[in-house]
Design an enzyme around this catalytic site. Structure first.
Site, short mmCIF file in Angstrom:
data_model
loop_
_atom_site.label_atom_id
_atom_site.label_comp_id
_atom_site.label_asym_id
_atom_site.label_seq_id
_atom_site.Cartn_x
_atom_site.Cartn_y
_atom_site.Cartn_z
N GLU A 150 10.52 -4.57 4.47
CA GLU A 150 10.64 -5.95 4.00
C GLU A 150 10.34 -6.04 2.50
O GLU A 150 11.08 -6.65 1.73
CB GLU A 150 9.63 -6.85 4.75
N GLU B 144 -4.56 -6.43 14.85
CA GLU B 144 -4.09 -5.11 14.42
C GLU B 144 -5.24 -4.10 14.50
O GLU B 144 -5.02 -2.91 14.71
CB GLU B 144 -3.51 -5.17 12.99
N HIS C 284 -4.62 -33.05 18.15
CA HIS C 284 -3.48 -33.87 18.59
C HIS C 284 -2.33 -32.99 19.05
O HIS C 284 -1.20 -33.45 19.15
CB HIS C 284 -3.06 -34.80 17.46
N LYS D 203 0.84 -1.20 0.00
CA LYS D 203 0.00 0.00 0.00
C LYS D 203 0.87 1.25 0.00
O LYS D 203 0.70 2.17 -0.77
CB LYS D 203 -0.92 -0.03 1.22
N GLY E 42 -4.71 -1.85 5.05
CA GLY E 42 -3.95 -3.00 4.54
C GLY E 42 -4.64 -4.32 4.81
O GLY E 42 -4.76 -5.18 3.93
N ARG E 43 -5.13 -4.50 6.05
CA ARG E 43 -5.74 -5.78 6.42
C ARG E 43 -7.14 -5.95 5.84
O ARG E 43 -7.78 -6.98 6.06
CB ARG E 43 -5.75 -5.93 7.93
N LYS F 36 9.66 -0.31 14.11
CA LYS F 36 10.29 0.03 12.83
C LYS F 36 11.36 1.10 13.04
O LYS F 36 12.46 1.03 12.48
CB LYS F 36 9.23 0.57 11.85
O1 F6P Z 1 3.36 -2.48 9.73
C1 F6P Z 1 2.02 -2.88 9.64
C2 F6P Z 1 1.49 -2.66 8.26
O2 F6P Z 1 1.41 -1.30 8.00
C3 F6P Z 1 0.16 -3.34 8.03
O3 F6P Z 1 -0.89 -2.59 8.51
C4 F6P Z 1 0.17 -3.52 6.56
O4 F6P Z 1 -0.78 -4.46 6.13
C5 F6P Z 1 1.59 -3.98 6.36
O5 F6P Z 1 2.34 -3.23 7.28
C6 F6P Z 1 2.13 -3.80 4.97
O6 F6P Z 1 2.05 -2.47 4.56
P1 F6P Z 1 2.22 -2.06 3.04
O7 F6P Z 1 1.13 -2.69 2.27
O8 F6P Z 1 2.17 -0.56 3.03
O9 F6P Z 1 3.57 -2.58 2.59
#
Ligand code: F6P
Length: 557
Positions: free
Chosen positions: A242, A386, A417, A236, A300-301, A526
């Site tokens: 990452e 979240e 199990h 987003k 995002g979620r 972060k």
């Molecule tokens: O750090 C949490 C977050 O902002 C989530 O809310 C989001 O889904 C995820 O990181 C990834 O964010 P992006 O889509 O901006 O890479």
């Protein structure tokens, strides 16, 4: 090629009035009184707390043959049943239910819901609208006029990414699709592709890379060939550490190999890389020119329904994706229109508030009895934790009551199990949610029948317990659960199930007076990671706590 028009002018968010502090509502106080009749489920019927003194599920069923009929609901659309939920094995009775419905009234849940569906800025800490549901609307006649221009943007973008998905499906040269994203840009499509694997095109392999740990990327790159791979960079913000690093590494891997392969010709990034983002500039800066956009009002979620769902659209096709949206839209309408006592997201949200804030259950266990729903617990962890893992109200006050409990789980019957021992005899109060699907998509009936009876038997065992002369063999029972069934696991029913969870999360957040649509708690880590990286580069540990300093030296020194 960019697919997101400029924001429409007539959708300026309106401010939303703050709701009342729930603990000051008469219904809250009434519920606190009622909660005294409910011993923590782990203590029920111990010698110290005789069952007769407290609510007991077994007695509740024995004294009311109508209990299941009264405490269950099925949702339908024009094609038939979407899902059914039996919450009669929850620790609840008619009086509690009434008080919970009063609490919803007094905390103005429906006003906040209507504000969301009218496009008001209910994400108050970021002054944003909350409109993931708009992504599921296919008939603009259902919308208020202020949202029409925005809906046209949604529709145009949706057509563009679904056309693109179809073109990839038809492209025999592309055999592997690698989605690089994390959190909401990974969990939704990854979970849904796995869930609907029986509906997917067999000749496309979908891979998901999320972790900054390059072992994740390495495993995938070892399986794919450059000229047959499409990389989807999903973020987003297009700033997430990452995803940016994984994207750069994938680009390097692609470009270096391509140059060798093509005798030094320019690698075809436009054909092999696509970006999904609200920040198309950042994607362009990385060299990615093909992008599909979405909007800051999609959390995002909550973004599976947007172009973030592209991997799923490639897997199940545009038609399948539209079915996913249709199932979810049916639940949106139900949530918006059904009377409170028949409104399933409302009832399940209120039940969660009751179990968490009044009965003090420590966690929620999700047991999907379907191997294809393996990633559903992880997906719901982000959605629930979240969204509602907050301790400060929208009015900047600490919440004097527990909010979202951790949610965890594994598909059944595997979980039986492993951790079900604790659910049956442990000291923690856990609410268990079963999900089962009537129709399998394999031909082995005996497997499926045994799977289903196991799910039902576990819920039964939690409730019934077992008397025994030897204390260690004794199972107290009276432990709560809810049970959701789907007629089949299809795009339509999956869409409905996920929307049910989204709106249930909404209801909890509304009652708790917290903002379910921001996530400030994840920011600090972060910032600290960046600080530690700088310290490593400049070799300065001064001022750092001794534990972190020694870990840095041990791992990176
Ligand atoms: O750090 C949490 C977050 O902002 C989530 O809310 C989001 O889904 C995820 O990181 C990834 O964010 P992006 O889509 O901006 O890479």
């Amino acid at each position: 090629m960019q697919h997101t028009p400029a924001p429409a002018a007539d959708t300026q968010p309106e401010a939303v009035a703050q709701t009342a502090q729930p603990q000051n509502c008469p219904a809250w106080q009434h519920l606190q009184q009622l909660a005294k009749q409910f011993a923590p489920s782990t203590q029920a019927a111990t010698p110290q707390v005789p069952a007769a003194a407290h609510f007991d599920l077994r007695q509740a069923f024995a004294s009311n043959p109508q209990r299941t009929a009264q405490l269950s609901l099925a949702l339908h659309d024009a094609q038939g049943e979407l899902l059914y939920c039996d919450y009669s094995k929850a620790h609840i009775n008619g009086e509690v239910l009434q008080a919970l419905l009063h609490l919803a009234e007094q905390t103005q849940v429906s006003a906040l819901r209507d504000a969301m569906f009218s496009g008001a800025a209910i994400n108050t800490s970021e002054q944003r609208q909350v409109m993931h549901w708009l992504l599921r609307v296919t008939d603009p006649a259902e919308l208020p006029s202020n949202l029409l221009a925005l809906w046209h943007e949604v529709d145009t973008t949706r057509r563009a990414f679904l056309d693109f998905a179809e073109s990839i499906r038809a492209d025999a040269q592309i055999t592997d699709i690698v989605n690089i994203g994390i959190g909401g840009s990974d969990l939704g499509p990854c979970m849904a592709v796995q869930a609907l694997y029986n509906h997917a095109l067999p000749n496309k392999r979908l891979h998901f890379v999320s972790n900054i740990d390059a072992h994740d990327l390495q495993q995938v790159l070892q399986q794919v060939q450059r000229q047959h791979t499409l990389f989807i960079i999903a973020s987003k913000s297009f700033t997430t550490l990452e995803t940016m690093l994984n994207a750069r590494t994938a680009l390097d891997w692609f470009c270096n190999g391509e140059q060798e392969h093509n005798n030094g010709n320019t690698p075809d990034i436009a054909r092999h890389f696509v970006g999904i983002t609200t920040n198309q500039q950042a994607a362009a800066a990385l060299g990615i020119r093909t992008t599909f956009g979405f909007w800051d009002w999609v959390g995002g979620r909550y973004s599976l329904w947007s172009a973030i769902g592209l991997p799923l659209a490639i897997a199940i096709g545009a038609q399948g994706f539209m079915q996913l949206l249709a199932g979810a839209r049916a639940v949106d309408k139900h949530f918006a229109q059904a009377a409170p006592q028949e409104n399933l997201p409302l009832l399940l949200g209120l039940l969660e508030v009751w179990e968490t804030s009044f009965l003090h259950y420590n966690s929620r266990c999700l047991a999907p009895y379907h191997a294809c729903l393996q990633r559903l617990p992880a997906y719901l962890q982000q959605l629930v934790m979240e969204s509602n893992g907050k301790s400060c109200t929208k009015s900047d006050q600490p919440t004097p009551y527990p909010t979202a409990a951790p949610i965890w789980g594994e598909p059944g019957s595997n979980g039986q199990h492993a951790f079900f021992q604790l659910l049956h005899q442990g000291t923690q109060a856990v609410s268990v949610e079963f999900i089962a699907v009537r129709k399998p998509e394999h031909p082995w009936e005996q497997h499926h029948n045994l799977l289903l009876v196991n799910a039902i038997a576990q819920a039964q065992a939690l409730m019934q317990g077992r008397e025994h002369t030897q204390p260690q063999h004794r199972i107290a029972g009276n432990r709560p659960s809810t049970f959701i069934t789907l007629p089949e696991l299809s795009p339509r029913t999956l869409g409905a199930l996920l929307a049910l969870y989204e709106h249930r999360v909404f209801v909890c957040g509304a009652v708790w007076n917290i903002n379910s649509f921001d996530q400030w708690g994840v920011e600090l880590g972060k910032v600290l990671a960046q600080d530690l990286m700088q310290r490593i580069n400049s070799n300065t540990l001064a001022g750092l706590d001794t534990s972190s300093a020694s870990l840095l030296q041990r791992l990176l020194g």
